[in-house]
Design a protein around this motif. Structure first.
Motif, PDB file in Angstrom:
ATOM      1  N   ALA A 209       0.824  -1.206   0.000  1.00 45.86           N
ATOM      2  CA  ALA A 209       0.000   0.000   0.000  1.00 45.86           C
ATOM      3  C   ALA A 209       0.862   1.262   0.000  1.00 45.86           C
ATOM      4  N   ALA A 210       1.872   1.289   0.862  1.00 44.86           N
ATOM      5  CA  ALA A 210       2.752   2.461   0.918  1.00 44.86           C
ATOM      6  C   ALA A 210       3.528   2.631  -0.393  1.00 44.86           C
ATOM      7  N   SER A 211       3.991   1.525  -0.972  1.00 43.72           N
ATOM      8  CA  SER A 211       4.715   1.602  -2.244  1.00 43.72           C
ATOM      9  C   SER A 211       3.825   2.117  -3.366  1.00 43.72           C
ATOM     10  N   LEU A 213       1.253   4.081  -2.998  1.00 42.53           N
ATOM     11  CA  LEU A 213       1.030   5.503  -2.741  1.00 42.53           C
ATOM     12  C   LEU A 213       2.187   6.344  -3.275  1.00 42.53           C
ATOM     13  N   VAL A 214       3.399   5.920  -2.995  1.00 38.08           N
ATOM     14  CA  VAL A 214       4.577   6.642  -3.488  1.00 38.08           C
ATOM     15  C   VAL A 214       4.659   6.585  -5.010  1.00 38.08           C
ATOM     16  N   LEU A 215       4.370   5.423  -5.584  1.00 36.97           N
ATOM     17  CA  LEU A 215       4.453   5.257  -7.034  1.00 36.97           C
ATOM     18  C   LEU A 215       3.438   6.136  -7.751  1.00 36.97           C
ATOM     19  N   TYR A 216       2.250   6.253  -7.197  1.00 36.45           N
ATOM     20  CA  TYR A 216       1.205   7.040  -7.852  1.00 36.45           C
ATOM     21  C   TYR A 216       1.434   8.544  -7.696  1.00 36.45           C
ATOM     22  N   ALA A 217       1.733   8.963  -6.457  1.00 33.18           N
ATOM     23  CA  ALA A 217       1.813  10.395  -6.179  1.00 33.18           C
ATOM     24  C   ALA A 217       3.137  11.007  -6.626  1.00 33.18           C
ATOM     25  N   PHE A 218       4.240  10.272  -6.497  1.00 33.80           N
ATOM     26  CA  PHE A 218       5.560  10.869  -6.707  1.00 33.80           C
ATOM     27  C   PHE A 218       6.282  10.363  -7.961  1.00 33.80           C
ATOM     28  N   VAL A 219       5.707   9.379  -8.651  1.00 36.89           N
ATOM     29  CA  VAL A 219       6.316   8.893  -9.894  1.00 36.89           C
ATOM     30  C   VAL A 219       5.350   9.085 -11.061  1.00 36.89           C
ATOM     31  N   TYR A 220       4.167   8.522 -10.945  1.00 37.13           N
ATOM     32  CA  TYR A 220       3.202   8.608 -12.037  1.00 37.13           C
ATOM     33  C   TYR A 220       2.731  10.045 -12.272  1.00 37.13           C
ATOM     34  N   THR A 221       2.454  10.779 -11.193  1.00 37.08           N
ATOM     35  CA  THR A 221       1.923  12.141 -11.333  1.00 37.08           C
ATOM     36  C   THR A 221       2.882  13.079 -12.063  1.00 37.08           C
ATOM     37  N   GLY A 238      -2.527   0.509 -10.878  1.00 35.69           N
ATOM     38  CA  GLY A 238      -3.856  -0.098 -10.795  1.00 35.69           C
ATOM     39  C   GLY A 238      -3.842  -1.589 -10.576  1.00 35.69           C
ATOM     40  N   ALA A 239      -2.727  -2.259 -10.898  1.00 39.00           N
ATOM     41  CA  ALA A 239      -2.647  -3.711 -10.728  1.00 39.00           C
ATOM     42  C   ALA A 239      -2.247  -4.121  -9.316  1.00 39.00           C
ATOM     43  N   ILE A 240      -1.730  -3.193  -8.526  1.00 38.83           N
ATOM     44  CA  ILE A 240      -1.254  -3.552  -7.183  1.00 38.83           C
ATOM     45  C   ILE A 240      -2.388  -3.791  -6.183  1.00 38.83           C
ATOM     46  N   PRO A 241      -3.494  -3.046  -6.177  1.00 39.40           N
ATOM     47  CA  PRO A 241      -4.546  -3.281  -5.172  1.00 39.40           C
ATOM     48  C   PRO A 241      -5.080  -4.710  -5.102  1.00 39.40           C
ATOM     49  N   PRO A 242      -5.403  -5.406  -6.220  1.00 42.33           N
ATOM     50  CA  PRO A 242      -5.833  -6.796  -6.067  1.00 42.33           C
ATOM     51  C   PRO A 242      -4.743  -7.702  -5.504  1.00 42.33           C
ATOM     52  N   LEU A 243      -3.484  -7.422  -5.828  1.00 42.65           N
ATOM     53  CA  LEU A 243      -2.383  -8.171  -5.236  1.00 42.65           C
ATOM     54  C   LEU A 243      -2.287  -7.885  -3.746  1.00 42.65           C
ATOM     55  N   LEU A 244      -2.535  -6.637  -3.369  1.00 45.37           N
ATOM     56  CA  LEU A 244      -2.555  -6.264  -1.946  1.00 45.37           C
ATOM     57  C   LEU A 244      -3.618  -7.058  -1.186  1.00 45.37           C
ATOM     58  N   GLY A 245      -4.805  -7.168  -1.784  1.00 42.11           N
ATOM     59  CA  GLY A 245      -5.868  -7.925  -1.124  1.00 42.11           C
ATOM     60  C   GLY A 245      -5.531  -9.391  -0.973  1.00 42.11           C
TER      61      GLY A 245
END
Length: 447
Positions: A209-211, A213-221, A238-245
């Motif tokens: 989850a933390a990774s 967050l960093v990937l979306y806000a500070f790399v993708y954006t 977008g592929a990480i959340p189902p893996l997180l679950g």
């Protein structure tokens, strides 16, 4: 108390002098304005009610001292409750304002889609039984982390959003909320969501989850304004959340848990390519380097979308082959994938806004159908073991039959032991039954 008596005596003298000159001087609106506390004047009466009070056909009778005191008490009571109702109204309006701002900052609809994929991954990784409390905690943590990432995304893109028609009314560009407030909100919910996943799920899920967050806000954006590869980086996000679950439920990363993340990754490419083609003018005005901006004809954009739709076809067969779902899911997945591929092929042949919008709607239909079918046709651990080893059914049945026969033999031996006399028992050697000297030596055993 003194102010009350002084005000009352002064008002009585004022009313008596007024009545002596004009008996029709008194009316309700005047009474409420005279006896209002602290000089606060009541709002004016409605025009119809004023016409009724000043009408010559309905003269107002001279009030008695008791009615005057009664009117003063009613005015005092209304003024006493006015500050409380005003404060409550202001609090409700403030809560609605910030609630709306938080909802838009979090991109709540997109965050709920992320939560749905994470919850599906949790169920798929749960095995035989699903822990409902763990599922709720995982979904809540995922929701908070997604809300934090989307809020930080808008903080960094405030100037770009102000230039686009579909984003200029967001809370930050419109000035409905300040940047420090938005950063505080994003930081608090992001930390809370990560901590919830760490304590209620496991550290691996919290790390994912933390990774993300960093990937979306500070790399993708920031990459959205630099290079078109941002679309593929966003697909990883977008592929990480189902893996997180799945990790939150099982505590490990397995091959079976990668099927839904793979579907999310390949699905996002045609979904976003259709959106980028439809909003290419808006993206150009906002300063975003999307893949569709370097493709005026749209042929390359449509080709990328169609190619990634084809990548989705084998996923149903893989899920069946790996024992994640039944054969029916393989059929359903193939049909829905062929449908979105047909829409992408139509867009590739005729690159119009109508065809792109049709492919976009087909992508919106694909994801819920795919996840629902995967949940409905999933195999539990017991079903998976029996599917992998069908001979175990015969083995288990033979084992149960042996246990039944051994139980019957034991009952027969017990009956013989009770009915037979001492002559039927044979002596037993000491060493064969009691190898340890401190154990008691049995006298006989059944033949």
């Amino acid at each position: 108390m003194w102010r009350f008596s002084a005000t009352l005596s002064f008002s009585s003298r004022l009313l008596s002098s007024s009545f002596s000159t004009n008996p029709n001087y008194f009316h309700h609106g005047f009474a409420f304005s005279v006896f209002a506390l602290n000089g606060v004047v009541e709002p004016p009466l409605s025009p119809s009610y004023q016409r009724f009070c000043f009408s010559s056909s309905a003269p107002s009778p001279s009030p008695s001292s008791g009615s005057v005191i009664k009117l003063w008490f009613l005015a005092d009571k209304s003024e006493a409750f006015r500050p409380l109702s005003s404060k409550a109204r202001d609090a409700i309006q403030l809560a609605r304002h910030y609630g709306r701002c938080y909802w838009e900052l979090s991109k709540a609809r997109l965050s709920l889609l992320v939560v749905a994929t994470s919850g599906t991954g949790y169920v798929l990784g749960s095995g035989n039984a699903v822990d409902l409390a763990g599922l709720c905690c995982t979904c809540a943590g995922t929701m908070m982390v997604a809300a934090s990432a989307n809020s930080l995304n808008q903080v960094f893109e405030i100037n770009n959003d102000a230039k686009m028609k579909r984003t200029r009314q967001r809370p930050l560009p419109s000035g409905r909320i300040t940047v420090p407030h938005a950063v505080t909100w994003a930081s608090s919910v992001g930390f809370s969501g990560t901590a919830l996943l760490a304590f209620k799920a496991n550290m691996l899920a919290a790390g994912l989850a933390a990774s993300n967050l960093v990937l979306y806000a500070f790399v993708y954006t920031p990459l959205k304004q630099i290079h078109p590869v941002n679309t593929w980086v966003g697909a990883v996000v977008g592929a990480i959340p189902p893996l997180l679950g799945s990790v939150a439920a099982s505590g490990e990363i397995s091959l079976n848990g990668l099927i839904l993340p793979a579907a999310l990754y390949f699905w996002q490419i045609p979904h976003f390519m259709a959106l980028a083609y439809l909003c290419r003018d808006d993206y150009a005005a906002g300063g975003y380097r999307m893949f569709s901006l370097a493709d005026p004809s749209g042929q390359r954009t449509a080709a990328v979308a169609f190619r990634n739709c084809l990548y989705l076809i084998p996923l149903g067969f893989i899920a069946y082959d790996w024992g994640v779902a039944t054969g029916w899911f393989c059929v359903e997945s193939t049909l829905i994938t062929l449908a979105i591929s047909a829409a992408a092929l139509s867009f590739y042949r005729d690159r119009t806004t109508q065809k792109a919008r049709r492919m976009f709607y087909a992508s919106l239909l694909y994801l819920p159908v795919f996840m629902s079918g995967l949940l409905f046709h999933r195999l539990s651990d017991n079903q998976r073991c029996l599917a992998d080893n069908p001979d175990r059914i015969v083995e288990l049945s033979s084992t149960s039959q042996d246990l039944t026969e051994s139980g019957e033999d034991y009952q027969k031996k017990k009956v013989r032991h009770l009915t037979a006399g001492p002559q039927a028992r044979s002596p037993v050697a000491y060493a064969s039954i009691a190898p340890f000297p401190f154990l008691p030596v049995p006298s006989y055993v059944d033949p």
